[in-house]
Design a protein around this motif. Sequence first.
Motif, PDB file in Angstrom:
ATOM      1  N   THR A 139       0.845  -1.185   0.000  1.00 11.29           N
ATOM      2  CA  THR A 139       0.000   0.000   0.000  1.00 11.29           C
ATOM      3  C   THR A 139       0.880   1.235   0.000  1.00 11.29           C
ATOM      4  N   TYR A 140       0.579   2.161  -0.937  1.00 12.40           N
ATOM      5  CA  TYR A 140       1.312   3.423  -1.018  1.00 12.40           C
ATOM      6  C   TYR A 140       0.424   4.535  -0.473  1.00 12.40           C
ATOM      7  N   ASP A 188      -3.019   1.217  -4.126  1.00  9.03           N
ATOM      8  CA  ASP A 188      -2.114   0.095  -4.373  1.00  9.03           C
ATOM      9  C   ASP A 188      -0.978   0.443  -5.303  1.00  9.03           C
ATOM     10  N   THR A 189      -0.990   1.699  -5.844  1.00  9.69           N
ATOM     11  CA  THR A 189       0.126   2.186  -6.668  1.00  9.69           C
ATOM     12  C   THR A 189       0.577   3.534  -6.146  1.00  9.69           C
ATOM     13  N   GLN A 197       1.548   6.229  -7.939  1.00 13.77           N
ATOM     14  CA  GLN A 197       0.923   7.319  -8.680  1.00 13.77           C
ATOM     15  C   GLN A 197      -0.537   7.486  -8.282  1.00 13.77           C
TER      16      GLN A 197
END
Length: 583
Positions: free
Chosen positions: A73-74, A146-147, A149
């Motif tokens: 997780t980001y 989840d990314t 960006q």
Amino acid sequence: MTGVGGKREHHVESEHRVTGAAQAGPPYSGAGPSVVTIGQFFSTLHRRWLTVTVMVMLGLLAAGALLLNTAKTYEATAVVDISPTSGAAATSISTITESRIVTSTSVASAARQTLAYTGTPTELARQVTVTSPLDSLVLYISFAADTAQGAADGANAFANAYLDYRTLIAQKDITLRIGRIQSQVADLQKSLATLGTSQNDPRRELLQNQIQQLQNQLNTYQTSVISPGQVAGAAVVPSSPSSPRPPLYLAGGLLLGLLLGVILAVVRDRRDDQVRDSVDLEHSLGAPVITEFDADEGGRSLGPLAATAATRGAEADAYRTVTTAVTSHSASSRTVLLCGAGHEGLSRAPLNLAATFAKQGLRTVIAGPERAVEPAYTLLGVQGTPTSWGRLADQLAPTTELPNLLVLSLGDEVSLGATLRANDDSLSEILAKVDIIVLDGVNIELPSTSLRLGQIANEAIVVAYKNHSTHSDIERLARQLAQVSVTVLGGILLSRRSGLRGKLSRGRRDKPASRRSAGGAGHRDLAKAQPGPTAPVEPQPARAPEAANVTSGGSAAATQPAATLGSGGVGSASSRPATARKS
């Protein structure tokens, strides 16, 4: 087990009064002392270090597996500076309220359109976290995705959607205010028109003043600039995931494994019945530990006895300590039982103790079941050939290396009770001629051996093996000795160096056994008995074979087939009885 015995039952009570030694203690109620100290706790961890290490490794492996299988997780954060809208005072802004507005459905719907999110606004709002430092007008809007960006885009989308929402709300408020003022101005103008053209009417001036004030307010709202706030810091693309965090996962696995390891180590240690140190032995025995040392226990293949081979060795000095403890409280002749727990039935401790007594100038007899005294024939040598039956006093076999030490076999352990009953007077006769009788009662396989030998002993010393003897064995032994009123002088704690039994006792009951002294003076053969029925344990004069006397010089005499003591117990005769040390 090995003990030192005395003069029969009538002498036991007087000996107990003289020695003042502790009787067998109360039954053991646990695997160790009830109060656990810090030192004992760390000792437990030291003993169970393998269990703790395995659990720590399993905890780390579990943490690593969870780390690899957890989705990354980001998280990105946008900073929004809140400013008062429409000229409102800063104190009128509540950051708590504004934080709720950021995650509201209206803001989430606007951000959803920006991000082209396919889910519902409520689901999108769950990915947002809003925080605000105390006494500040700053909001930290964090978005998890989840990314990397996606996290940055989400935080910026919510920040901009929030500011657009504030702008919209402020614009609606100004429009509403302007509409109200214009309505009031229109009403006042209608009232002014009803007054006609009269300039002297005082109401005209009042209405004109009210209209002028409303026009001023209207101009203010119409020319005001809406400032909902600004993005003080746009969210940037994070370089690493915010979760899972490897240090946190590994630290958690380490602590969990350590905790489980400590719990399991303590539980296993508490359930372990083995004697681990002198404190354990004293607790279960109810008597002090006389000495503790590393014992050179073993069979025929090992070297000489520690009592005869070394004069300043730690083991030899330990046996001297035991002899001092035995002889320091009384000068009377007596029998000492050396009994123990934790091994397969044989120990060199009784023979070492008897040899130490002999080296100190005391006339000593080492007595016990046949297989217990058997090592004496190999390690010390025995003069002469023992007879196969008769009085025990006639079966004393002198040793070659220690003139003050005599060996007496009491036959097979199963028939030990019958042998002792049949030779009751002979034991008293032997005790009258020597200083010390050391009874070898080490046999865990047959506890009845120690119990029966305890009936003829004055006092006893218990031998335990570190990390091998069990508290239940010591506890049972203490109760047995108490049943026959034997004083327990103390205990000996041995740390075993090598194999105790080896090949010495393997098959000794089923095959012939020969004994040769160090000088090859004599032998005995237990298997070569002439045909005919075996004589009973009680000697019968009519059937008694001719006994062969052996001189102290070690000359051999012919072995006569005859009835055995117990089931094969034999000894050798000594032509010179030992001088008694009287009470």
